[in-house]
Design a protein around this motif. Sequence first.
Motif, PDB file in Angstrom:
ATOM      1  N   PHE A  33       0.863  -1.183   0.000  1.00 29.56           N
ATOM      2  CA  PHE A  33       0.000   0.000   0.000  1.00 29.56           C
ATOM      3  C   PHE A  33       0.894   1.226   0.000  1.00 29.56           C
ATOM      4  CE2 PHE A  33      -2.957   3.044   2.166  1.00 29.56           C
ATOM      5  CZ  PHE A  33      -3.983   2.995   1.228  1.00 29.56           C
ATOM      6  N   PHE A  34       0.667   2.121  -0.985  1.00 28.07           N
ATOM      7  CA  PHE A  34       1.546   3.274  -1.155  1.00 28.07           C
ATOM      8  C   PHE A  34       0.733   4.484  -1.599  1.00 28.07           C
ATOM      9  CE2 PHE A  34       4.116   5.825  -4.161  1.00 28.07           C
ATOM     10  CZ  PHE A  34       5.071   6.303  -3.279  1.00 28.07           C
ATOM     11  N   THR A  65      11.884   5.288  -6.917  1.00 24.53           N
ATOM     12  CA  THR A  65      11.370   6.595  -6.482  1.00 24.53           C
ATOM     13  C   THR A  65      10.177   6.957  -7.342  1.00 24.53           C
ATOM     14  OG1 THR A  65      13.587   7.285  -5.826  1.00 24.53           O
ATOM     15  CG2 THR A  65      11.937   9.014  -6.058  1.00 24.53           C
ATOM     16  N   ALA A  66       9.035   7.176  -6.710  1.00 22.92           N
ATOM     17  CA  ALA A  66       7.802   7.518  -7.421  1.00 22.92           C
ATOM     18  C   ALA A  66       7.577   9.025  -7.423  1.00 22.92           C
ATOM     19  CB  ALA A  66       6.612   6.823  -6.783  1.00 22.92           C
ATOM     20  N   GLY A  67       6.896   9.505  -8.454  1.00 23.48           N
ATOM     21  CA  GLY A  67       6.550  10.918  -8.509  1.00 23.48           C
ATOM     22  C   GLY A  67       7.640  11.791  -9.078  1.00 23.48           C
ATOM     23  N   ARG A 123       7.443   8.627   1.632  1.00 24.89           N
ATOM     24  CA  ARG A 123       6.425   9.255   0.800  1.00 24.89           C
ATOM     25  C   ARG A 123       6.718   9.088  -0.681  1.00 24.89           C
ATOM     26  NH1 ARG A 123       7.182  15.013   3.493  1.00 24.89           N
ATOM     27  NH2 ARG A 123       9.309  14.270   3.058  1.00 24.89           N
ATOM     28  N   ARG A 124       7.948   8.702  -1.003  1.00 23.29           N
ATOM     29  CA  ARG A 124       8.328   8.639  -2.411  1.00 23.29           C
ATOM     30  C   ARG A 124       9.083   7.360  -2.801  1.00 23.29           C
ATOM     31  NH1 ARG A 124      12.174  12.041  -3.779  1.00 23.29           N
ATOM     32  NH2 ARG A 124      11.476  12.232  -5.944  1.00 23.29           N
ATOM     33  N   GLU A 125       9.612   6.630  -1.819  1.00 23.29           N
ATOM     34  CA  GLU A 125      10.532   5.541  -2.138  1.00 23.29           C
ATOM     35  C   GLU A 125      10.015   4.168  -1.695  1.00 23.29           C
ATOM     36  OE1 GLU A 125      14.555   8.299  -1.849  1.00 23.29           O
ATOM     37  OE2 GLU A 125      14.261   6.688  -0.404  1.00 23.29           O
ATOM     38  N   MET A 126      10.183   3.223  -2.599  1.00 22.43           N
ATOM     39  CA  MET A 126       9.889   1.819  -2.328  1.00 22.43           C
ATOM     40  C   MET A 126      11.119   0.995  -2.656  1.00 22.43           C
ATOM     41  SD  MET A 126       6.048   1.466  -3.950  1.00 22.43           S
ATOM     42  CE  MET A 126       6.408   2.568  -5.314  1.00 22.43           C
ATOM     43  N   PHE A 127      11.206  -0.170  -2.026  1.00 20.46           N
ATOM     44  CA  PHE A 127      12.275  -1.111  -2.328  1.00 20.46           C
ATOM     45  C   PHE A 127      11.666  -2.372  -2.932  1.00 20.46           C
ATOM     46  CE2 PHE A 127      14.678   1.836   0.003  1.00 20.46           C
ATOM     47  CZ  PHE A 127      16.034   1.545  -0.120  1.00 20.46           C
ATOM     48  N   VAL A 128      12.412  -2.965  -3.866  1.00 28.79           N
ATOM     49  CA  VAL A 128      11.948  -4.134  -4.608  1.00 28.79           C
ATOM     50  C   VAL A 128      13.031  -5.203  -4.569  1.00 28.79           C
ATOM     51  CG1 VAL A 128      11.219  -5.001  -6.874  1.00 28.79           C
ATOM     52  CG2 VAL A 128      10.563  -2.691  -6.155  1.00 28.79           C
ATOM     53  N   VAL A 129      12.621  -6.467  -4.399  1.00 30.46           N
ATOM     54  CA  VAL A 129      13.560  -7.575  -4.579  1.00 30.46           C
ATOM     55  C   VAL A 129      13.115  -8.382  -5.790  1.00 30.46           C
ATOM     56  CG1 VAL A 129      14.328  -7.747  -2.196  1.00 30.46           C
ATOM     57  CG2 VAL A 129      12.274  -8.968  -2.892  1.00 30.46           C
TER      58      VAL A 129
END
Length: 267
Positions: free
Chosen positions: A199-200, A265-267, A249-255
Amino acid sequence: MTVFREGGVPLLDWRENLEFDGRGTLWVAHLTKNRVEGYAPDGTLRASVAVPGPGGIRRGPDGMMYVNFGVKPLTRAGGIMRFDPAAERPRAETFVAGIPGVNGLAVDAEGNFYLSRELATGIVRIRPDGTEDEEWTRKADVFGTNGLEVVGDQLYASVITHTASPVVRIPLKDPAHHTTVTELSPNPLKTKVLDDLTFFDGDLVVASFRDGELIRVDPVTGRSCVLVNGLRMPTGVRVARAFGDHDPRREMFVVEASGRILKVTAG
């Protein structure tokens, strides 16, 4: 998109899932090496915890880290292990056993655990004391779930086995009345093979293993768009929380199954 840690040989260096402990460490389930790795914000490996076939990993309301084990194909044993991320040398202990075929994991505010099963019907609900809520599990009769995320009083699940690539909403208090939020593959020949989701910023972000995408989904309307593409078999996605100067608020990590850990980084 930037590489936080490089991978090795794709599939042989399979990293399956990830979670932040709220204390400055990113924990990553390394499926093929049977361990959970703890990383500092600068990418330094801080700790390694032995777990056989680790899958979904989440922080519990008690601050402990919970991780599914026995996720490897054809493994008969399965369940949940836990460890204290604040320990000098964390060691995992079995919390729940006897649940084969598990994959994704979610935890609600009351400390109930939810386990997805890719080749079975019913999302398994485990009470805080480690016992199974069999009635809830039976009512949550969705087949082939993978990623799980609790948002308020709703559980969202991605379905990996259905060619339409659905995302499903299951009310925590009334699991029999689950509904489909969206179907991301109108063409059955182009199934997304959905994996984890998070959820983001008011939306769901779902990983497409096959297409190498992160797909943003409005949980109210079901509208979707591709947020990121060009990934290599993404398996897990989480929002950065209490992890150095990384902005939740802007960053997610992915494996990925390629072994890479990425920052998006979104946006």
